[in-house]
Motif scaffolding. Structure first.
Motif, PDB file in Angstrom:
ATOM      1  N   ALA A   1       0.869  -1.174   0.000  1.00 21.63           N
ATOM      2  CA  ALA A   1       0.000   0.000   0.000  1.00 21.63           C
ATOM      3  C   ALA A   1       0.907   1.226   0.000  1.00 21.63           C
ATOM      4  CB  ALA A   1      -0.922   0.001   1.210  1.00 21.63           C
ATOM      5  N   TYR A   2       0.443   2.313  -0.600  1.00 25.27           N
ATOM      6  CA  TYR A   2       1.303   3.487  -0.745  1.00 25.27           C
ATOM      7  C   TYR A   2       0.431   4.727  -0.873  1.00 25.27           C
ATOM      8  CZ  TYR A   2       0.147   1.614  -5.349  1.00 25.27           C
ATOM      9  OH  TYR A   2      -0.527   1.068  -6.410  1.00 25.27           O
ATOM     10  N   GLY A   3       1.020   5.867  -0.558  1.00 21.15           N
ATOM     11  CA  GLY A   3       0.303   7.124  -0.672  1.00 21.15           C
ATOM     12  C   GLY A   3       1.271   8.286  -0.716  1.00 21.15           C
ATOM     13  N   GLY A   4       0.878   9.358  -1.436  1.00 20.24           N
ATOM     14  CA  GLY A   4       1.721  10.545  -1.542  1.00 20.24           C
ATOM     15  C   GLY A   4       1.763  11.055  -2.965  1.00 20.24           C
ATOM     16  N   TYR A   5       2.859  11.716  -3.296  1.00 13.11           N
ATOM     17  CA  TYR A   5       3.090  12.168  -4.664  1.00 13.11           C
ATOM     18  C   TYR A   5       3.704  10.987  -5.430  1.00 13.11           C
ATOM     19  CZ  TYR A   5       2.423  16.752  -2.545  1.00 13.11           C
ATOM     20  OH  TYR A   5       1.909  17.828  -1.857  1.00 13.11           O
ATOM     21  N   LEU A   6       2.885  10.278  -6.196  1.00 15.32           N
ATOM     22  CA  LEU A   6       3.292   8.989  -6.752  1.00 15.32           C
ATOM     23  C   LEU A   6       4.145   9.114  -8.009  1.00 15.32           C
ATOM     24  CD1 LEU A   6      -0.064   7.044  -6.292  1.00 15.32           C
ATOM     25  CD2 LEU A   6       1.858   7.275  -4.704  1.00 15.32           C
ATOM     26  N   GLU A   7       4.025  10.219  -8.717  1.00 11.51           N
ATOM     27  CA  GLU A   7       4.834  10.472  -9.912  1.00 11.51           C
ATOM     28  C   GLU A   7       4.770  11.965 -10.192  1.00 11.51           C
ATOM     29  OE1 GLU A   7       2.777  10.785 -13.571  1.00 11.51           O
ATOM     30  OE2 GLU A   7       2.003   8.736 -13.304  1.00 11.51           O
ATOM     31  N   ARG A   8       5.427  12.402 -11.242  1.00 11.19           N
ATOM     32  CA  ARG A   8       5.540  13.830 -11.511  1.00 11.19           C
ATOM     33  C   ARG A   8       4.199  14.491 -11.789  1.00 11.19           C
ATOM     34  NH1 ARG A   8       9.778  16.695 -15.790  1.00 11.19           N
ATOM     35  NH2 ARG A   8       9.449  18.830 -15.047  1.00 11.19           N
ATOM     36  N   MET A   9       3.249  13.742 -12.358  1.00 14.46           N
ATOM     37  CA  MET A   9       2.000  14.359 -12.781  1.00 14.46           C
ATOM     38  C   MET A   9       0.792  13.936 -11.956  1.00 14.46           C
ATOM     39  SD  MET A   9       2.663  14.085 -16.925  1.00 14.46           S
ATOM     40  CE  MET A   9       1.409  15.254 -17.396  1.00 14.46           C
ATOM     41  N   PHE A  10       0.949  12.934 -11.054  1.00 14.42           N
ATOM     42  CA  PHE A  10      -0.193  12.463 -10.274  1.00 14.42           C
ATOM     43  C   PHE A  10       0.229  12.090  -8.854  1.00 14.42           C
ATOM     44  CE2 PHE A  10      -1.848  11.925 -14.522  1.00 14.42           C
ATOM     45  CZ  PHE A  10      -3.194  12.247 -14.377  1.00 14.42           C
ATOM     46  N   GLY A  11      -0.693  12.281  -7.934  1.00 13.05           N
ATOM     47  CA  GLY A  11      -0.507  11.862  -6.554  1.00 13.05           C
ATOM     48  C   GLY A  11      -1.798  11.274  -6.029  1.00 13.05           C
ATOM     49  N   GLY A  12      -1.692  10.481  -4.954  1.00 14.26           N
ATOM     50  CA  GLY A  12      -2.877   9.857  -4.384  1.00 14.26           C
ATOM     51  C   GLY A  12      -2.504   8.661  -3.542  1.00 14.26           C
ATOM     52  N   VAL A  13      -3.402   7.688  -3.507  1.00  9.84           N
ATOM     53  CA  VAL A  13      -3.189   6.477  -2.712  1.00  9.84           C
ATOM     54  C   VAL A  13      -3.476   5.266  -3.584  1.00  9.84           C
ATOM     55  CG1 VAL A  13      -3.727   7.585  -0.515  1.00  9.84           C
ATOM     56  CG2 VAL A  13      -5.566   6.543  -1.856  1.00  9.84           C
ATOM     57  N   GLY A  14      -2.890   4.128  -3.201  1.00  9.67           N
ATOM     58  CA  GLY A  14      -3.122   2.917  -3.965  1.00  9.67           C
ATOM     59  C   GLY A  14      -2.623   1.688  -3.239  1.00  9.67           C
ATOM     60  N   GLY A  15      -2.917   0.546  -3.820  1.00 10.13           N
ATOM     61  CA  GLY A  15      -2.473  -0.714  -3.252  1.00 10.13           C
ATOM     62  C   GLY A  15      -2.366  -1.774  -4.327  1.00 10.13           C
ATOM     63  N   GLU A  16      -1.612  -2.829  -4.011  1.00  3.83           N
ATOM     64  CA  GLU A  16      -1.388  -3.899  -4.981  1.00  3.83           C
ATOM     65  C   GLU A  16      -1.260  -5.228  -4.251  1.00  3.83           C
ATOM     66  OE1 GLU A  16       1.715  -5.208  -8.561  1.00  3.83           O
ATOM     67  OE2 GLU A  16       2.248  -3.582  -7.168  1.00  3.83           O
ATOM     68  N   VAL A  17      -1.757  -6.284  -4.896  1.00  2.00           N
ATOM     69  CA  VAL A  17      -1.594  -7.656  -4.419  1.00  2.00           C
ATOM     70  C   VAL A  17      -1.007  -8.470  -5.559  1.00  2.00           C
ATOM     71  CG1 VAL A  17      -2.747  -9.713  -3.552  1.00  2.00           C
ATOM     72  CG2 VAL A  17      -3.529  -7.458  -2.818  1.00  2.00           C
ATOM     73  N   LEU A  18      -0.015  -9.338  -5.238  1.00  2.00           N
ATOM     74  CA  LEU A  18       0.626 -10.168  -6.250  1.00  2.00           C
ATOM     75  C   LEU A  18       0.746 -11.595  -5.746  1.00  2.00           C
ATOM     76  CD1 LEU A  18       2.303 -10.321  -8.977  1.00  2.00           C
ATOM     77  CD2 LEU A  18       4.321 -10.080  -7.520  1.00  2.00           C
ATOM     78  N   TYR A  19       0.338 -12.539  -6.591  1.00  2.00           N
ATOM     79  CA  TYR A  19       0.529 -13.961  -6.300  1.00  2.00           C
ATOM     80  C   TYR A  19       1.485 -14.512  -7.331  1.00  2.00           C
ATOM     81  CZ  TYR A  19      -0.402 -18.942  -5.672  1.00  2.00           C
ATOM     82  OH  TYR A  19      -0.256 -20.295  -5.459  1.00  2.00           O
ATOM     83  N   ARG A  20       2.661 -14.952  -6.862  1.00  4.96           N
ATOM     84  CA  ARG A  20       3.693 -15.458  -7.768  1.00  4.96           C
ATOM     85  C   ARG A  20       4.191 -16.807  -7.270  1.00  4.96           C
ATOM     86  NH1 ARG A  20       8.992 -12.307 -10.194  1.00  4.96           N
ATOM     87  NH2 ARG A  20       9.512 -13.908 -11.714  1.00  4.96           N
ATOM     88  N   PRO A  21       3.570 -17.900  -7.717  1.00  2.00           N
ATOM     89  CA  PRO A  21       4.000 -19.229  -7.283  1.00  2.00           C
ATOM     90  C   PRO A  21       5.427 -19.523  -7.731  1.00  2.00           C
ATOM     91  CG  PRO A  21       1.849 -19.303  -8.367  1.00  2.00           C
ATOM     92  CD  PRO A  21       2.416 -17.951  -8.626  1.00  2.00           C
ATOM     93  N   LEU A  22       6.206 -20.099  -6.849  1.00  2.00           N
ATOM     94  CA  LEU A  22       7.583 -20.425  -7.163  1.00  2.00           C
ATOM     95  C   LEU A  22       7.631 -21.466  -8.284  1.00  2.00           C
ATOM     96  CD1 LEU A  22      10.544 -19.915  -6.272  1.00  2.00           C
ATOM     97  CD2 LEU A  22      10.334 -21.982  -4.871  1.00  2.00           C
ATOM     98  N   ASN A  23       8.541 -21.252  -9.221  1.00  2.00           N
ATOM     99  CA  ASN A  23       8.768 -22.168 -10.347  1.00  2.00           C
ATOM    100  C   ASN A  23       7.564 -22.297 -11.280  1.00  2.00           C
ATOM    101  OD1 ASN A  23      11.372 -22.768  -9.353  1.00  2.00           O
ATOM    102  ND2 ASN A  23      10.557 -24.384  -8.037  1.00  2.00           N
ATOM    103  N   SER A  24       6.626 -21.377 -11.171  1.00  2.00           N
ATOM    104  CA  SER A  24       5.479 -21.368 -12.082  1.00  2.00           C
ATOM    105  C   SER A  24       5.749 -20.399 -13.223  1.00  2.00           C
ATOM    106  CB  SER A  24       4.207 -20.954 -11.342  1.00  2.00           C
ATOM    107  OG  SER A  24       3.130 -20.762 -12.261  1.00  2.00           O
ATOM    108  N   ASN A  25       5.177 -20.676 -14.379  1.00  2.00           N
ATOM    109  CA  ASN A  25       5.307 -19.761 -15.508  1.00  2.00           C
ATOM    110  C   ASN A  25       4.371 -18.567 -15.399  1.00  2.00           C
ATOM    111  OD1 ASN A  25       7.255 -21.350 -16.790  1.00  2.00           O
ATOM    112  ND2 ASN A  25       5.716 -22.588 -17.848  1.00  2.00           N
TER     113      ASN A  25
END
Length: 739
Positions: free
Chosen positions: A570-594
């Protein structure tokens, strides 16, 4: 009388078609692959890509070869960038300066800038050259552009040795479109369907589309040539002489002026000073002198000698500590960092002053045979090659730890995210390391598993609290092919810093300092423009011109490993030069999976270019569901070291659709990537180019330094900057952080 002549001409064209087709489409019964000679970079055509002058050949450069080619033929000046992406695939991006046509009739918009036509080529190898059979390739020229130079072809090449007198390379092909305008052969596809006999001119929409329905249609022409390699001492470089039959009569070229043709034959010479620089001159169309040069560099074989500590070698008289209490943990931690790049987490443990998160899992009494596992939790700071870093660490552990240790575990972390666990069978490893048995290999004693966050100390303790890191590096933002000016750029210095509050929380930021830019020429302004799309990216001039020093981003970040192979941020603030705000991300990355799967969601507002910390009124909820596919095993490994990414969701201008991205990593660590976004924005609303697309190179900095580093720099190429299909530039996507 004229009718009988026409019939005879058609019969001759038909016979020639059958003869050429028989040659080009003959089955390659001899599958013996022969090495292409010369072994270095080959001659680039005027269009870019391996060829003669105006015609392509079936030859391809060595895998990973990058070529920057410039050619000048009076009417056209071409600059092309080619990469041998795979041994069987050549790709080219090109701009053609049509010097007798203006970019726009509106002098207030584009001034006296001449027309710059972009195009993309691809050539696919069909088979290798055998003892009797030639080498075959099929290609597409100028796809995804305005179609001015669009064409398709199939071509064959065969080499003939003249012994000490040198050698000849003969090419013969059939072309369509731009390569078929001489119309000296029947289109064989006309016999399949009548619609294949006609080819529409021009392009649809606002250009930039892949108009598949035109491929291999309309008039066709035979082309070919010969290249003679002159024998000369290697120290003198390489010289070749060329002659070719041009399949274009130039009567339909949209060059702004008529192009006179006195002969269909072109002649030229190419001189390779070395493997990196070559020069070419020619005499084309019987009336025009041409010239050009090519710069080459191989991305796959690129390397830099390192002044790293040599890998440890086993010592015959080495005496290991008898117990874990006798281990010098401070020295061990330092050796792991200096020699192997592993920065170990540290904590106090009874009986040890500074433990590198090392624990004896079977702490028995002295005198009893002991079997134990030693575990490190560490971050890799320097080596891109994880296998080498693990091997170096295992050697250090083998020397520093007692003989009764049966397993070494290296839990690799990035912050508090467990990436992988490298498990080393200590007994088998030491047998190979010390050469105690023939035909053993250290790598056979190492296998990788997932990190269990429930047992990880780093994930649950503030082992890196109050940690501060910073860096300064150059940055180049650029756009090509604009109506106002061909090349628009900003060169800056970016100062980055990160302060770790806890293992889960940190604050990061980046400051930009302008060195030079040309965005004052960018006329696609916010005022007076009636556009159906919000100005999410085309306001770039306002940011570049008004800010010589700017806050690129400043944000608070939270990361957590939710389970095996499951990560969140999760993150919040000035996210890049032209936009700011809040956001979040979820990632599922199984080991040795394609496959890996991600989801991000962000609420952002546009930053005010006239107030460093202020915001404008525009806001948007944007996010994407992402699918990552490792294509290493696709088609029996034909796409090795490649990743395909598909993102579906909502973009910054509130348009919806999909972004496709492709990445290929060479052995040197250089990554070549391309992306394209297709959304529900119409061609007319999007503007010139029809959809967002771009290319980039990610270059590891250790190609330039004598010490290993994981730092990278990126050079991007976006043909035209528009607002549709634009994504939020998130600084720390999870997929890149848990590789």
């Amino acid at each position: 009388m004229s009718h009988s002549v026409s019939v005879r001409q058609k019969a001759k064209k038909k016979a020639l078609t059958l003869a050429i087709a028989a040659i080009l489409l003959s089955p390659a019964t001899d599958s013996v692959a022969q090495a292409d000679v010369p072994t270095g970079p080959l001659t680039q055509s005027d269009f870019g890509g391996v060829g003669l002058m105006q015609t392509p050949t079936a030859r391809m450069n060595p895998y990973g070869e990058m070529s920057i080619n410039y050619s000048d033929s009076d009417i056209y000046r071409r600059t092309a960038f080619s990469i041998q992406l795979f041994p069987w695939l050549e790709t080219t991006a090109r701009y053609t300066d049509i010097r007798n046509r203006l970019y726009s009739s509106d002098a207030n918009f584009s001034g006296d800038q001449t027309l710059k036509d972009k195009g993309f080529d691809a050539k696919l190898l069909l088979n290798y050259e055998g003892k009797y059979m030639p080498r075959f390739a099929v290609g597409l020229q100028d796809v995804g552009g305005t179609g001015i130079f669009a064409g398709e072809y199939i071509v064959a090449n065969k080499r003939f040795s003249a012994g000490s007198a040198g050698g000849f390379d003969v090419s013969l092909g059939m072309g369509w479109g731009y390569l078929g305008r001489r119309d000296n052969i029947s289109n064989p596809f006309c016999d399949i369907a009548d619609r294949m006999c006609e080819r529409e001119q021009g392009f649809t929409g606002r250009g930039g589309k892949f108009e598949v329905d035109k491929w291999f249609r309309g008039p066709a022409a035979v082309f070919g040539g010969v290249q003679y390699y002159v024998p000369m001492p290697e120290a003198w470089g390489g010289l070749s002489l060329m002659a070719e039959y041009d399949p274009n009569d130039y009567q339909q070229d949209r060059a702004g002026v008529p192009i006179e043709v006195d002969s269909p034959w072109n002649f030229g010479a190419n001189y390779a000073l070395n493997e990196n620089i070559s020069f070419k001159v020619g005499y084309q169309r019987g009336n025009t002198v041409t010239f050009g040069f090519t710069l080459n560099y191989n991305f796959n074989s690129a390397h830099q000698l390192k002044l790293e500590p040599a890998k440890r070698q086993a010592q015959a008289n080495h005496v290991a500590p008898a117990t874990l209490n006798e281990v010098d943990y401070d020295r061990l931690a330092n050796d792991l960092l200096v020699e192997a790049g592993w920065r170990v987490a540290r904590r106090s443990t009874p009986g040890r002053d500074a433990v590198a998160v090392i624990a004896d899992t079977n702490d028995q009494h002295p005198g009893v045979k002991r079997r134990a596992t030693v575990t490190l939790e560490a971050t890799q700071t320097r080596f891109r090659d994880t296998a080498e870093a693990v091997d170096r660490a295992a050697r250090i552990l083998a020397d520093a730890l007692p003989e009764h240790i049966t397993e070494y575990q290296i839990k690799e972390f990035n912050g508090n995210l467990g990436i992988k666990q490298h498990n080393i069978n200590a007994e088998a490893y030491k047998t190979a390391y010390r050469g105690e048995r023939f035909h053993t290999n250290e790598q056979n004693a190492i296998h990788t598993t997932s990190v269990n966050p429930e047992t990880a100390i780093t994930a649950n303790n503030n082992t890196f609290k109050n940690d501060f890191t910073w860096s300064i590096q150059p940055d180049l933002d650029q756009s090509f092919g604009g109506a106002e000016d061909f090349y628009i750029y900003q060169l800056s210095l970016k100062a980055s810093a990160k302060y770790t509050l806890t293992n889960a929380w940190d604050v990061s930021g980046k400051l930009g300092i302008n060195i030079a830019d040309s965005y004052d020429k960018f006329n696609f302004l916010i005022d007076g423009q009636d556009t159906p799309l919000p100005r999410v990216r085309t306001r770039i001039r306002e940011y570049a011109v008004n800010q010589n020093v700017w806050l690129d981003n400043l944000q608070v970040n939270y990361t957590k490993q939710l389970g095996n192979n499951l990560f969140a941020s999760a993150y919040g603030g000035y996210l890049e030069r032209m936009f700011g705000g809040v956001g979040g991300e979820v990632l599922y990355r199984p080991l040795n999976s394609n496959f890996a799967y991600g989801l991000d969601l962000n609420y952002v507002k546009q930053r005010d270019p006239y107030q460093d910390l202020g915001f404008d009124d525009y806001s948007v909820l944007t996010g994407h569901a992402s699918l990552y596919y490792n294509a290493d095993k696709l088609f029996n490994g034909a796409f090795g070291n490649s990743t395909v990414i598909a993102r579906v969701g909502r973009f910054l201008a509130k348009d919806e659709g999909i972004q496709l991205e492709y990445q290929h990593e060479f052995d040197s660590g250089v990554i070549a990537g391309a992306f394209a976004a297709f959304t529900n924005v119409s061609d007319e609303d999007y503007g010139e180019g029809s959809f967002t697309k771009g290319f980039y190179l990610s270059i590891p900095f250790d190609l330039f330094f004598v010490r290993n580093t994981k730092t990278r720099g990126t050079i991007g190429w976006m043909p035209i900057l528009r607002d549709g299909g634009q994504m939020l530039h998130r600084s720390r996507p999870l997929y890149n952080n848990v590789k």
